[in-house]
Design a protein around this motif. Structure first.
Motif, PDB file in Angstrom:
ATOM      1  N   PHE A 133      95.082  14.610   6.986  1.00  0.00           N
ATOM      2  CA  PHE A 133      95.600  14.129   8.208  1.00  0.00           C
ATOM      3  C   PHE A 133      95.169  15.150   9.320  1.00  0.00           C
ATOM      4  O   PHE A 133      95.308  14.963  10.702  1.00  0.00           O
ATOM      5  N   ARG A 138      89.427  12.730   9.914  1.00  0.00           N
ATOM      6  CA  ARG A 138      89.816  11.538  10.393  1.00  0.00           C
ATOM      7  C   ARG A 138      88.880  11.177  11.274  1.00  0.00           C
ATOM      8  O   ARG A 138      89.233  10.566  12.492  1.00  0.00           O
ATOM      9  N   PHE A 172      93.900   7.661  -0.335  1.00  0.00           N
ATOM     10  CA  PHE A 172      94.451   8.254   1.161  1.00  0.00           C
ATOM     11  C   PHE A 172      93.505   9.349   1.554  1.00  0.00           C
ATOM     12  O   PHE A 172      92.978   9.647   2.657  1.00  0.00           O
ATOM     13  N   THR A 178      93.676   7.391   9.619  1.00  0.00           N
ATOM     14  CA  THR A 178      94.976   6.871   9.515  1.00  0.00           C
ATOM     15  C   THR A 178      94.957   5.601  10.120  1.00  0.00           C
ATOM     16  O   THR A 178      94.307   5.036  10.623  1.00  0.00           O
ATOM     17  N   SER A 394     103.697   8.555   3.984  1.00  0.00           N
ATOM     18  CA  SER A 394     104.522   8.814   5.152  1.00  0.00           C
ATOM     19  C   SER A 394     105.172   9.932   5.096  1.00  0.00           C
ATOM     20  O   SER A 394     105.422  10.655   6.111  1.00  0.00           O
ATOM     21  N   ALA A 397     103.134  12.962   5.336  1.00  0.00           N
ATOM     22  CA  ALA A 397     102.770  13.188   7.053  1.00  0.00           C
ATOM     23  C   ALA A 397     103.884  13.945   7.548  1.00  0.00           C
ATOM     24  O   ALA A 397     103.690  14.798   8.521  1.00  0.00           O
TER      25      ALA A 397
END
Length: 680
Positions: A133, A138, A172, A178, A394, A397
């Protein structure tokens, strides 16, 4: 937030050293980014100096450098329940870690040298499972943009695009973005055609009409030259209609009735415990599911919340009388069946699930994003597993958010700050509302002091009055509203006494709640240890495949404007592939079967002992229900309930931003009108 001193650990070759030289700033930036990603923090370019168009000095800092501006405004906003503007958290905590590069030129060579390097951070590094994340992990590269463009061309939305991209790149942690990043990129693609989209379509239709006489299109506009109707049909459509158009149908079916067992996690988000498929909504089917759920878990839940479905209710009653007479929990549940309504649960720990079917409804809505109405059981099973992966990601996160974000406090009370370190952010917001209520609006109506117990009668802003007892022998508090017993967090009345009694920290006895942050959360049914890994890890094959895909799309984008270079590139790939290929090439049939099996993750058996069920039509069947359009009045009411935000274009606090600002829209229309007059 408690100050810490962290010096990241890594190999000597990876750590920057003062005096280290680089050929260019890009090499210097890349080196520091690799170091930052490896140890677990993000970077931000902060400042630079130039002399005669030459960058002589550049500073890069930790992205948690500095402090968020507007502390007083944020506190007022928090105290108002974030009705002034949207709640936006910051990760900045005043970290001073940084690096600076200085230009040098000596002995005929030039480049950049590390001038200063501060490796000390005042926060913990991002944990490995959270690093996906980080902003540095990203970044949308060529493969992302190419893939997003292709998916947009196929009318595939951001969520589905991310799902496919995650599968292509191997998980992921290797996706490199994302759903929000893809949604932003998709937004930029749409923004390119903003205001020109209709004409672009009509021009393309006119071009196709010139190529084929069979192509037909018609459109209408209003008095403002706005498109109000459009029809089109090409030659293949016409041919297919003439061959097969005796019946035109729109339908969708569900192979079986999907019944998930769900609850809420410590973030208040839906979480799946188990799932079932049944072929009917009769009593026996649901009773069978209830029985196997309890047998599987080894311990019964304290409560089952369901809708008013007669099959569900009858299943519990029948289960008690016939199949579950030896299960004490079911017998007790049936004995008190007249109390199966929220008004009777003031003494029961509901875990914030007082809205009966809201959990099931939100979970059903979540699954609709993944489960297809025209899917077979194998496809349903595969998609269900994907949904569970997304649900768990989720939550990861949210855990990352809890571990890195600094909460906005509404008061200066020390126990509010203590609560922010204990509870998940979603629950802290509810607790913060209680603290503000207790601090600002509760008042003492009467007071009686005893040898060991003090009794208060408190009033609140809702004109309610409750007795609150403080037992001084063991420092316990009890309030008649029983919020803590029902939902697991303290009420405004007890927080009022905390303030009056100068309590610094919330006592431990009130911190054993299901709403604690994940590292602190307590199990409600006892600990359960699973030796299986809870998150996937990419293997070497997936990592190398990701590198190959990135390299391929990078070169493809580089050469796609030059046909000769593109042909040479394809020829080179083919030649290299042929030289590396071993054994006999797979036939098209065998390769297709392999791809299908890889798609399902299952091999087709040679014989069948269990056959698929007939199509089941339920009360929520898609063919019998229809979506309705939301009226302007409903939209206005919905907008009014949302916190406003400040538009960066017109600086007005409203429900729009710079992308859909009315002022900018009006300016564009005036500009287009002037342009039209000048052309005339």
């Amino acid at each position: 937030m408690e100050e810490v001193v962290v010096v990241p650990e890594c190999s000597a070759a990876m750590k920057p050293v003062v005096g280290q030289k680089f050929q260019s700033l890009d090499f210097a930036f890349a080196f520091y980014d690799i170091y930052a990603r490896a140890v677990g923090f993000d970077t931000r370019k902060q400042a630079m100096r130039k002399v005669d168009d030459v960058t002589t000095w550049y500073q890069v800092v930790c992205n948690r450098e500095g402090r968020k501006k507007g502390g007083v405004d944020d506190q007022l906003n928090a105290r108002s329940g974030f009705t002034i503007k949207r709640r936006k958290l910051s990760k900045r905590c005043g970290c001073t870690a940084s690096i600076s590069f200085r230009f040098f030129s000596e002995d005929g060579s030039s480049g950049y040298i590390i001038h200063e390097f501060n490796e000390i951070h005042n926060h913990h590094m991002v944990e490995t499972e959270h690093q996906q994340f980080m902003s540095s992990n990203r970044k949308l590269d060529d493969v992302h943009h190419k893939f997003i463009l292709d998916c947009s061309r196929a009318n595939i939305g951001p969520t589905l695009t991310f799902k496919v991209l995650k599968e292509i790149l191997g998980g992921f942690e290797l996706a490199g973005c994302t759903v929000g990043d893809i949604r932003n990129a998709s937004r930029d693609i749409k923004e390119y055609a903003q205001g020109y989209d209709v004409q672009m379509v009509l021009d393309d239709m006119a071009r196709k009409k010139e190529i084929s006489e069979a192509y037909t299109y018609h459109y209408e506009v209003n008095e403002s030259d706005q498109l109000v109707a459009l029809f089109w049909c090409d030659g293949v459509m016409k041919r297919n209609y003439h061959m097969f158009g005796d019946i035109v149908s729109f339908d969708s079916t569900y192979c079986m009735i999907f019944t998930p067992f769900t609850g809420k996690d410590n973030h208040g988000s839906p979480v799946t415990f188990a799932a079932g498929l049944v072929c009917s909504e009769k009593t026996g089917a649901f009773a069978w599911l209830f029985r196997h759920f309890v047998d599987c878990m080894g311990v019964a839940p304290r409560m089952i919340v369901t809708d008013q479905d007669l099959g569900m209710r009858s299943a519990i009653e029948e289960g008690v009388h016939h199949q579950l007479e030896d299960v004490e929990w079911f017998k007790t549940l049936y004995t008190y069946r007249e109390y199966w309504i929220p008004a009777y649960f003031r003494d029961f720990p509901m875990g914030s699930m007082i809205r009966t079917t809201s959990i099931s409804e939100s979970e059903n809505s979540f699954y609709k994003n993944f489960l297809k109405p025209r899917g077979n059981i194998a496809e349903f099973y595969m998609n269900f597993n994907h949904a569970i992966e997304f649900q768990r990601n989720s939550r990861t996160a949210l855990d990352y958010h809890d571990a890195t974000s600094i909460p906005i406090l509404a008061t200066t009370l020390p126990f509010e700050k203590h609560a922010s370190t204990l509870f998940t952010d979603s629950m802290f917001r509810k607790i913060q509302e209680e603290i503000v209520e207790g601090n600002d609006r509760c008042r003492v109506l009467s007071f009686m002091s005893g040898e060991s117990v003090d009794t208060y009668k408190l009033g609140d802003s809702k004109r309610n009055a409750y007795f609150v007892r403080h037992d001084k022998t063991d420092d316990t508090y009890f309030c008649e509203c029983k919020l803590f017993g029902r939902h697991g967090y303290l009420c405004s009345h007890i927080f009022f006494l905390f303030r009056n009694n100068e309590v610094k920290k919330i006592p431990d006895k009130y911190c054993e709640s299901r709403w604690m942050k994940t590292p602190l959360a307590k199990a409600v049914h006892g600990e359960f240890h699973d030796p299986v890994l809870t998150h996937s890890s990419a293997d070497d094959r997936q990592t190398v495949s990701k590198q190959a895909i990135s390299m391929f799309y990078g070169f493809l984008r580089q050469f796609e404007t030059d046909i000769d270079a593109l042909r040479a590139f394809i020829a080179g790939i083919e030649e290299l592939g042929n030289s590396l290929q071993t054994g006999t090439p797979a036939t098209s049939v065998a390769e297709k079967r392999r791809m299908v099996e890889e798609f399902y993750g299952m091999v087709r058996p040679e014989s069948v002992a269990v056959h698929p069920p007939d199509v089941v039509k339920t009360k929520g069947h898609a063919s019998s229900s229809a979506s309705r359009l939301i009226s302007k009045r409903e939209k206005a009411i919905k907008d009014a309930s949302r916190p406003p935000r400040q538009c960066k274009a017109c600086h007005e606090v409203s429900h729009h931003d710079s992308r859909n600002c009315p002022m900018l829209k009006e300016m564009r229309m005036e500009k287009d009108a002037r342009k039209g007059k000048s052309l005339a």
